[in-house]
Scaffold this active site. Structure first.
Site, PDB file in Angstrom:
ATOM      1  N   THR A 112       0.864  -1.185   0.000  1.00  9.52           N
ATOM      2  CA  THR A 112       0.000   0.000   0.000  1.00  9.52           C
ATOM      3  C   THR A 112       0.901   1.236   0.000  1.00  9.52           C
ATOM      4  O   THR A 112       2.060   1.162   0.416  1.00  9.52           O
ATOM      5  CB  THR A 112      -0.962  -0.004   1.205  1.00  9.52           C
ATOM      6  OG1 THR A 112      -0.200  -0.046   2.410  1.00  9.52           O
ATOM      7  CG2 THR A 112      -1.905  -1.191   1.148  1.00  9.52           C
ATOM      8  N   ALA A 119       1.636   4.394   1.516  1.00  9.58           N
ATOM      9  CA  ALA A 119       2.456   4.904   2.622  1.00  9.58           C
ATOM     10  C   ALA A 119       3.317   3.803   3.235  1.00  9.58           C
ATOM     11  O   ALA A 119       4.462   4.043   3.615  1.00  9.58           O
ATOM     12  CB  ALA A 119       1.581   5.550   3.689  1.00  9.58           C
ATOM     13  N   CYS A 120       2.775   2.604   3.297  1.00 10.23           N
ATOM     14  CA  CYS A 120       3.525   1.480   3.874  1.00 10.23           C
ATOM     15  C   CYS A 120       4.746   1.159   3.027  1.00 10.23           C
ATOM     16  O   CYS A 120       5.845   0.941   3.549  1.00 10.23           O
ATOM     17  CB  CYS A 120       2.644   0.234   3.968  1.00 10.23           C
ATOM     18  SG  CYS A 120       1.123   0.467   4.899  1.00 10.23           S
ATOM     19  N   SER A 121       4.548   1.106   1.739  1.00  5.96           N
ATOM     20  CA  SER A 121       5.574   0.649   0.818  1.00  5.96           C
ATOM     21  C   SER A 121       6.545   1.750   0.398  1.00  5.96           C
ATOM     22  O   SER A 121       7.717   1.481   0.153  1.00  5.96           O
ATOM     23  CB  SER A 121       4.909   0.053  -0.423  1.00  5.96           C
ATOM     24  OG  SER A 121       5.767  -0.848  -1.058  1.00  5.96           O
ATOM     25  N   LEU A 150       8.083   1.185   5.579  1.00 11.43           N
ATOM     26  CA  LEU A 150       9.080   0.110   5.535  1.00 11.43           C
ATOM     27  C   LEU A 150      10.444   0.619   5.064  1.00 11.43           C
ATOM     28  O   LEU A 150      11.462   0.315   5.713  1.00 11.43           O
ATOM     29  CB  LEU A 150       8.592  -1.047   4.660  1.00 11.43           C
ATOM     30  CG  LEU A 150       9.592  -2.191   4.442  1.00 11.43           C
ATOM     31  CD1 LEU A 150       9.933  -2.883   5.755  1.00 11.43           C
ATOM     32  CD2 LEU A 150       9.030  -3.195   3.437  1.00 11.43           C
TER      33      LEU A 150
END
Length: 161
Positions: free
Chosen positions: A46, A48-50, A54
């Site tokens: 997703t 913001a996550c990617s 992370l």
């Protein structure tokens, strides 16, 4: 009630990707010894996550280790196969322990679940980061606004160490 400073990490079974396929692990074992930085994301790949969350922990893993962190771990409501692909795509192998919370059991036990059904995601984890020492939360930052990486980003964690 959401996980907070002074709480023990909930003990649930998660899955971690290995060369031999997904392996079950107990959170009390993988998060219960030494100093652990644990961050949770709503989902692998997703935006913001990617793009932010992370990668920040991957790029600054050495700084975290230099401050006494034994393990950097990411928990996500995805299966271990997806987390394996995500770790490889973002060069996280070896830097971040990937923990698959496929049924959102950890998120629920920690009181950090969120309803992502209006985005077609179902039950997910809220975005957070925590510093855990010997299984006890020392500090936790939980994002209040979906899609932001402020209090849960690597800079915030480094400031707490």
């Amino acid at each position: 009630m959401a996980l907070s400073a002074g709480d023990k990490i909930p003990d649930v079974t998660l899955r971690t990707p290995t060369e031999d396929g997904p392996k079950p692990v107990q959170t009390a074992t993988v998060l219960g010894s030494g100093t652990v930085v644990l961050f949770g994301v709503p989902g692998a790949f997703t935006p913001a996550c990617s793009d932010t969350h992370l990668p920040g922990f991957v790029l600054r893993a050495d700084e975290l280790k230099a401050k006494g962190v034994d393990t950097v771990a990411c928990v996500s409501v995805n299966d271990a196969f997806v987390l394996d692909a995500w770790a490889k795509a973002r060069n996280a192998d070896g830097a971040v322990l990937m923990l698959a919370d496929g049924n959102a059991e950890f998120a629920a036990a920690a009181g950090l679940e969120m309803d992502g059904s209006k985005f077609g995601l179902g039950t997910r984890s809220r975005r957070f980061a925590a510093v855990v020492t010997d299984g006890v939360v020392q500090w936790i930052g939980v994002e209040e606004v979906a899609g932001t990486v402020d209090v849960s980003g690597v800079e915030s964690v480094l400031a707490q160490l």
